[in-house]
Design a protein around this motif. Structure first.
Motif, PDB file in Angstrom:
ATOM      1  N   ASP A  89       0.687  -1.072   0.125  1.00  0.00           N
ATOM      2  CA  ASP A  89      -0.117  -0.118   0.043  1.00  0.00           C
ATOM      3  C   ASP A  89       1.159   1.204   0.137  1.00  0.00           C
ATOM      4  O   ASP A  89       0.369   2.362   0.322  1.00  0.00           O
ATOM      5  N   ASP A 136       0.909   7.845   3.755  1.00  0.00           N
ATOM      6  CA  ASP A 136       1.309   6.496   4.418  1.00  0.00           C
ATOM      7  C   ASP A 136       1.270   6.760   6.010  1.00  0.00           C
ATOM      8  O   ASP A 136       0.790   5.737   6.463  1.00  0.00           O
ATOM      9  N   ARG A 139      -2.213   6.244   6.961  1.00  0.00           N
ATOM     10  CA  ARG A 139      -2.856   5.000   6.638  1.00  0.00           C
ATOM     11  C   ARG A 139      -2.202   3.876   7.865  1.00  0.00           C
ATOM     12  O   ARG A 139      -2.966   3.310   8.325  1.00  0.00           O
ATOM     13  N   ARG A 140      -0.928   4.118   8.263  1.00  0.00           N
ATOM     14  CA  ARG A 140      -0.294   3.457   9.337  1.00  0.00           C
ATOM     15  C   ARG A 140      -0.937   3.669  10.732  1.00  0.00           C
ATOM     16  O   ARG A 140      -1.203   2.528  11.628  1.00  0.00           O
ATOM     17  N   SER A 141      -1.359   5.073  10.954  1.00  0.00           N
ATOM     18  CA  SER A 141      -1.888   5.053  12.290  1.00  0.00           C
ATOM     19  C   SER A 141      -3.366   4.675  12.157  1.00  0.00           C
ATOM     20  O   SER A 141      -3.719   4.122  13.372  1.00  0.00           O
ATOM     21  N   GLU A 142      -4.047   4.697  11.072  1.00  0.00           N
ATOM     22  CA  GLU A 142      -5.315   4.161  11.176  1.00  0.00           C
ATOM     23  C   GLU A 142      -5.702   2.629  11.158  1.00  0.00           C
ATOM     24  O   GLU A 142      -6.350   1.978  11.946  1.00  0.00           O
ATOM     25  N   THR A 143      -4.385   1.677  10.686  1.00  0.00           N
ATOM     26  CA  THR A 143      -4.110   0.333  10.773  1.00  0.00           C
ATOM     27  C   THR A 143      -4.196   0.017  12.348  1.00  0.00           C
ATOM     28  O   THR A 143      -4.515  -0.847  12.753  1.00  0.00           O
ATOM     29  N   ALA A 144      -3.089   0.704  12.972  1.00  0.00           N
ATOM     30  CA  ALA A 144      -2.584   0.635  14.143  1.00  0.00           C
ATOM     31  C   ALA A 144      -3.829   0.687  15.129  1.00  0.00           C
ATOM     32  O   ALA A 144      -4.148  -0.026  16.073  1.00  0.00           O
ATOM     33  N   SER A 145      -4.684   1.895  14.880  1.00  0.00           N
ATOM     34  CA  SER A 145      -5.741   1.980  15.783  1.00  0.00           C
ATOM     35  C   SER A 145      -6.813   0.964  15.647  1.00  0.00           C
ATOM     36  O   SER A 145      -7.496   0.491  16.689  1.00  0.00           O
ATOM     37  N   MET A 146      -7.165   0.455  14.360  1.00  0.00           N
ATOM     38  CA  MET A 146      -7.899  -0.833  14.055  1.00  0.00           C
ATOM     39  C   MET A 146      -7.232  -2.037  14.721  1.00  0.00           C
ATOM     40  O   MET A 146      -8.222  -2.592  15.153  1.00  0.00           O
ATOM     41  N   ASP A 147      -6.286  -2.232  14.570  1.00  0.00           N
ATOM     42  CA  ASP A 147      -5.651  -3.396  15.197  1.00  0.00           C
ATOM     43  C   ASP A 147      -5.885  -3.321  16.670  1.00  0.00           C
ATOM     44  O   ASP A 147      -6.052  -4.340  17.452  1.00  0.00           O
ATOM     45  N   ARG A 150      -9.608  -4.122  17.539  1.00  0.00           N
ATOM     46  CA  ARG A 150      -9.957  -5.697  17.175  1.00  0.00           C
ATOM     47  C   ARG A 150      -9.666  -6.244  18.447  1.00  0.00           C
ATOM     48  O   ARG A 150     -10.100  -7.243  18.892  1.00  0.00           O
TER      49      ARG A 150
END
Length: 218
Positions: A89, A136, A139-147, A150
């Motif tokens: 990505d 980028d 995106r990484r911040s949003e991914t970490a937040s979703m992780d 979950r």
């Protein structure tokens, strides 16, 4: 593209600077971009073809790709599609000496940050790279937040998940109790546990978390 993570370091270590990967079959272009990008403190990796890039380990740090549209073996646009299929990505800044409107539209629709025609101004490239790196990082911040979200949801018991789904659907505690065949006080206990485990203080925050997770009433 293989990834290698950075080695363990102390908590006090400064974060690594963003990485810009340049893919262009002209050595002069690669060298020029290398000097330009390093002059503002960015790290670079230089490749003469997509094949070279795919065979090389790349640090998993914020960054972007700067790709020439016309590359040996595969076009930059086709390589963009290939990267997407592989779940890579990294934002892309395209550069070309043969750009046209259809090519630009295709690149931007596929998610390119910018499309620069050669010769381009140094500042235009720096602006495009800065925008790509910020994308980028976001995106990484949003991914970490979703992780994290979950992971918190995974700590809920099956009953707590049922209560969560019904609460965020708009039911009152008494109604949730009726749906699940529980006492109202038991629902209150489960609801409090859900709020604590999910790390929220209000129903509005809980609803937002549930929406992000795609949770709906069974």
């Amino acid at each position: 593209m293989s990834r290698r993570t950075s080695s363990n370091s102390s908590a006090a270590a400064a974060p690594e600077p963003p990485l810009v990967i340049v893919v262009d079959d002209e050595a002069a272009v690669r060298d020029s971009l290398d000097s330009l990008l390093r002059s503002i403190g960015l790290r670079t990796l230089l490749f003469g073809s997509p094949a070279e890039l795919l065979q090389s380990p790349v640090p998993d740090v914020p960054g972007c790709l700067v790709l020439d549209v016309r590359l040996p073996g595969i076009s930059g646009l086709d390589f963009q599609t290939q990267l997407s299929r592989h779940g890579i990505d990294l934002p892309i800044v395209f550069m070309t000496g043969h750009g046209d409107i259809p090519m630009t539209v295709r690149a931007m629709k596929a998610g390119a940050v910018d499309f620069l025609s050669k010769p381009f101004r140094d500042q235009d490239m720096l602006d495009a790279v800065a925008a790509a790196i910020e994308r980028d990082k976001l995106r990484r911040s949003e991914t970490a937040s979703m992780d994290g979200l979950r992971a918190r949801y995974a700590t809920l018991t099956p009953r707590e998940r049922e209560v969560l789904a019904l609460v965020v659907s708009g039911l009152m505690n008494k109604q949730v109790a009726g749906e699940l065949g529980l006492s109202e006080i038991t629902v209150k206990i489960h609801r409090g546990s859900v709020m604590r485990k999910m790390g929220v203080r209000s129903l509005a925050d809980l609803v937002r978390n549930a929406q992000a997770l795609g949770i709906s009433r069974p």
